[in-house]
Design an enzyme around this catalytic site. Sequence first.
Site, mmCIF file in Angstrom:
data_model
loop_
_atom_site.group_PDB
_atom_site.id
_atom_site.type_symbol
_atom_site.label_atom_id
_atom_site.label_comp_id
_atom_site.label_asym_id
_atom_site.label_seq_id
_atom_site.Cartn_x
_atom_site.Cartn_y
_atom_site.Cartn_z
ATOM 1 N N LYS A 228 0.752 -1.158 -0.070
ATOM 2 C CA LYS A 228 -0.078 -0.120 -0.176
ATOM 3 C C LYS A 228 0.694 1.178 -0.033
ATOM 4 O O LYS A 228 1.932 1.392 0.900
ATOM 5 C CB LYS A 228 -0.958 -0.137 1.317
ATOM 6 C CG LYS A 228 -1.783 1.271 1.278
ATOM 7 C CD LYS A 228 -3.256 1.144 0.507
ATOM 8 C CE LYS A 228 -4.096 2.055 0.249
ATOM 9 N NZ LYS A 228 -3.491 3.014 -1.117
ATOM 10 N N LYS B 283 5.362 1.616 -3.161
ATOM 11 C CA LYS B 283 5.443 3.074 -3.392
ATOM 12 C C LYS B 283 5.715 3.062 -5.196
ATOM 13 O O LYS B 283 6.422 1.919 -5.543
ATOM 14 C CB LYS B 283 6.477 4.052 -3.064
ATOM 15 C CG LYS B 283 6.045 5.558 -3.110
ATOM 16 C CD LYS B 283 5.092 5.918 -2.105
ATOM 17 C CE LYS B 283 4.677 7.282 -2.410
ATOM 18 N NZ LYS B 283 3.930 7.724 -1.195
ATOM 19 N N GLY C 249 -2.644 8.285 -4.409
ATOM 20 C CA GLY C 249 -1.959 9.286 -4.798
ATOM 21 C C GLY C 249 -0.793 9.719 -4.347
ATOM 22 O O GLY C 249 -0.372 9.122 -2.908
ATOM 23 N N ASP C 250 0.022 10.639 -4.504
ATOM 24 C CA ASP C 250 1.245 11.322 -3.991
ATOM 25 C C ASP C 250 1.291 12.537 -4.720
ATOM 26 O O ASP C 250 0.520 13.104 -5.622
ATOM 27 C CB ASP C 250 2.203 10.232 -4.092
ATOM 28 C CG ASP C 250 3.589 10.678 -3.218
ATOM 29 O OD1 ASP C 250 3.142 10.676 -1.731
ATOM 30 O OD2 ASP C 250 4.377 11.528 -3.692
HETATM 31 P P1 NDP Z 1 0.972 17.789 -4.483
HETATM 32 O O1 NDP Z 1 1.372 17.341 -5.968
HETATM 33 O O2 NDP Z 1 -0.686 17.869 -4.237
HETATM 34 O O3 NDP Z 1 1.501 19.181 -4.060
HETATM 35 C C1 NDP Z 1 2.933 19.200 -3.957
HETATM 36 C C2 NDP Z 1 3.357 20.782 -3.494
HETATM 37 O O4 NDP Z 1 4.716 20.600 -3.265
HETATM 38 C C3 NDP Z 1 3.101 21.519 -4.950
HETATM 39 O O5 NDP Z 1 2.909 22.960 -4.173
HETATM 40 C C4 NDP Z 1 4.388 21.587 -5.371
HETATM 41 O O6 NDP Z 1 4.698 22.661 -5.901
HETATM 42 C C5 NDP Z 1 5.294 21.365 -4.030
HETATM 43 N N1 NDP Z 1 6.524 20.501 -4.587
HETATM 44 C C6 NDP Z 1 6.556 19.264 -5.011
HETATM 45 N N2 NDP Z 1 8.016 19.051 -5.435
HETATM 46 C C7 NDP Z 1 8.620 20.288 -5.220
HETATM 47 C C8 NDP Z 1 9.782 20.472 -5.686
HETATM 48 N N3 NDP Z 1 10.724 19.714 -5.974
HETATM 49 N N4 NDP Z 1 10.494 21.775 -5.178
HETATM 50 C C9 NDP Z 1 9.584 22.660 -4.655
HETATM 51 N N5 NDP Z 1 8.391 22.338 -4.619
HETATM 52 C C10 NDP Z 1 7.635 21.147 -4.714
HETATM 53 O O7 NDP Z 1 1.262 16.672 -3.541
HETATM 54 P P2 NDP Z 1 1.207 16.287 -2.058
HETATM 55 O O8 NDP Z 1 0.640 17.336 -1.494
HETATM 56 O O9 NDP Z 1 0.102 15.057 -2.119
HETATM 57 O O10 NDP Z 1 2.351 15.656 -1.393
HETATM 58 C C11 NDP Z 1 3.193 16.578 -0.806
HETATM 59 C C12 NDP Z 1 4.301 15.621 0.065
HETATM 60 O O11 NDP Z 1 3.494 14.973 1.111
HETATM 61 C C13 NDP Z 1 4.979 14.673 -0.476
HETATM 62 O O12 NDP Z 1 6.299 14.471 -0.075
HETATM 63 C C14 NDP Z 1 4.160 13.413 -0.513
HETATM 64 O O13 NDP Z 1 5.118 12.382 -0.623
HETATM 65 C C15 NDP Z 1 3.804 13.576 1.179
HETATM 66 N N6 NDP Z 1 2.668 12.850 1.385
HETATM 67 C C16 NDP Z 1 1.469 12.910 0.698
HETATM 68 C C17 NDP Z 1 0.168 12.170 1.250
HETATM 69 C C18 NDP Z 1 -1.082 12.349 0.346
HETATM 70 O O14 NDP Z 1 -2.146 11.773 0.803
HETATM 71 N N7 NDP Z 1 -1.102 13.073 -0.774
HETATM 72 C C19 NDP Z 1 0.341 11.226 2.305
HETATM 73 C C20 NDP Z 1 1.500 11.479 2.816
HETATM 74 C C21 NDP Z 1 2.554 12.148 2.467
HETATM 75 P P3 NDP Z 1 4.598 22.929 -7.659
HETATM 76 O O15 NDP Z 1 3.546 22.630 -8.291
HETATM 77 O O16 NDP Z 1 5.254 23.902 -7.984
HETATM 78 O O17 NDP Z 1 5.375 21.512 -8.130
HETATM 79 O O1 2IT Z 2 2.930 9.012 1.310
HETATM 80 C C1 2IT Z 2 1.813 8.404 1.406
HETATM 81 O O2 2IT Z 2 1.519 7.858 2.735
HETATM 82 C C2 2IT Z 2 0.928 8.549 0.754
HETATM 83 N N1 2IT Z 2 1.221 9.061 -0.387
HETATM 84 C C3 2IT Z 2 -0.556 7.989 0.629
HETATM 85 C C4 2IT Z 2 -0.377 6.564 0.592
HETATM 86 C C5 2IT Z 2 -1.884 5.677 0.398
HETATM 87 O O3 2IT Z 2 -1.868 4.821 0.107
HETATM 88 O O4 2IT Z 2 -2.848 6.471 0.723
#
Ligand code: NDP
Ligand code: 2IT
Length: 449
Positions: A94, A130, A169-170
Amino acid sequence: MNGHVPAVVQGIYDEVVQRNRGETEFHQAVREVLESLAVVLDRHSEYTEMKTVQRICEPERQIIFRVPWQDDRGEVHINRGFRVEFNSALGPYKGGLRFHPSVNLGIVKFLGFEQIFKNALTGMPIGGGKGGSDFDPKGRSDAEVMRFCQSFMTELYRHLGEYTDVPAGDIGVGAREIGYLFGQYKRITNRYESGVLTGKGLGWGGAQVRTEATGYGAAFFADAMMKVRGESFDGRRVTVSGSGNVAVYAIEKVHQLGGRAVACSDSTGYVVDEKGIDLEVLKQVKEVERARIGAYAERVPSSSFVEGGSIWDTPCDVAIPSATQNELDGDAASVLGRNGCRYVVEGANMPATPEAVRVFRDAGIAFAPGKAANAGGVATSALEMQQNASRDSWTFEHSEARLEEIMRGIHARCHATAEEYGSPGDLVLGANVAGFLDVAEAVHAHGLI
Ligand code: NDP
Ligand code: 2IT
């Protein structure tokens, strides 16, 4: 490795580096976990004997595939797809899919490795995995994103299943992409297998609160950290990097808990709004228009846009880095400390560098690692799987109450484990040890596989 680590742990780390050349983010994630595990190996000789740690460091399966697709002008593109099925001791693999040009095998492996322990901490029956691609969705039309997702799933589907591997998603993958991926999976398999993907739309098998879950969860976790110190979000200044799925809903919950989020960012720069970020405008700019963060400042007179630069220059009490790995380095950590920051809570995966974490420790800044603080997303994914399996759907209120209970539970367990293993207040050690113990026990029970 930093600090005092016994030879056995150093040896495991050296072997990981040797076998996975150039995968620096993966090395970093492994090192951080290994540094916490010496105290566990002292108490459990069976894990040394059975090479349990070494087995957990080696993915069960790594899939790399070609993803060809055509853009709107007819030009052909070839991207690379990945899925690392890291560990299935506790349940089906997952973890999310990331679409970002920086994606490579080492990044997918670091994320998959972290996911094993994070998923264990949720207490839900899910293993760790992942995936993703170096596809860049920025500036692409809906039709291009759809064609890419269809091509990606045309290979990936054979590796998935609700009892096998369940992506979500991520970065760069949200409800739109999950929709296209699900549609193609259904078409190829001729099965409406809701539980094969999470983060689905609410009208077709998605769960309430999954969209909000990671950000809300990180805020609940921060609140739990404050409560231990007799404090709360009331009146606190908060900075949240990123402005994607995690950041937007972290800000929303911070506001609901009485804090004031004054800054957020994207890869072009950051905005500061002393009145507190206006979520309606932020959601319009980011979720509806998919525009750059500067558009927020054009619409909100109380705010300003700083092109480039570091959001961590903005003074705050609480920082919630929610963009990407290694976005907060040692220098930024020192600036945060000098400006009076007291709490750093990782909304993203591994956003703080090892140097930053050392600065926080030395400065007495309370720090929560992502594998604990951002576990609310995957925990709510597991609740989505539970609802799909029972063909049920819960209310927003019930789902949010479950999320809050899970996050406060993870905090309590990390806190108690850190004390039990002689490092009170060290949530990095608490999370690594608690997550590892659950996984190791199951790995051990399943025999040498
Ligand atoms: P999104 O794609 O929704 O948003 C990502 C954000 O981070 C955007 O504002 C983006 O800016 C910025 N960003 C991404 N890469 C870079 C970079 N290299 N340099 C500067 N800014 C950057 O992703 P999420 O919000 O889903 O994910 C954000 C973080 O949270 C990640 O580390 C992800 O692994 C983690 N995460 C996500 C989960 C989820 O359920 N979605 C769960 C747990 C962790 P721009 O649009 O300009 O690229
Ligand atoms: O980093 C994370 O935990 C996620 N992107 C969410 C993973 C998930 O299966 O909901």
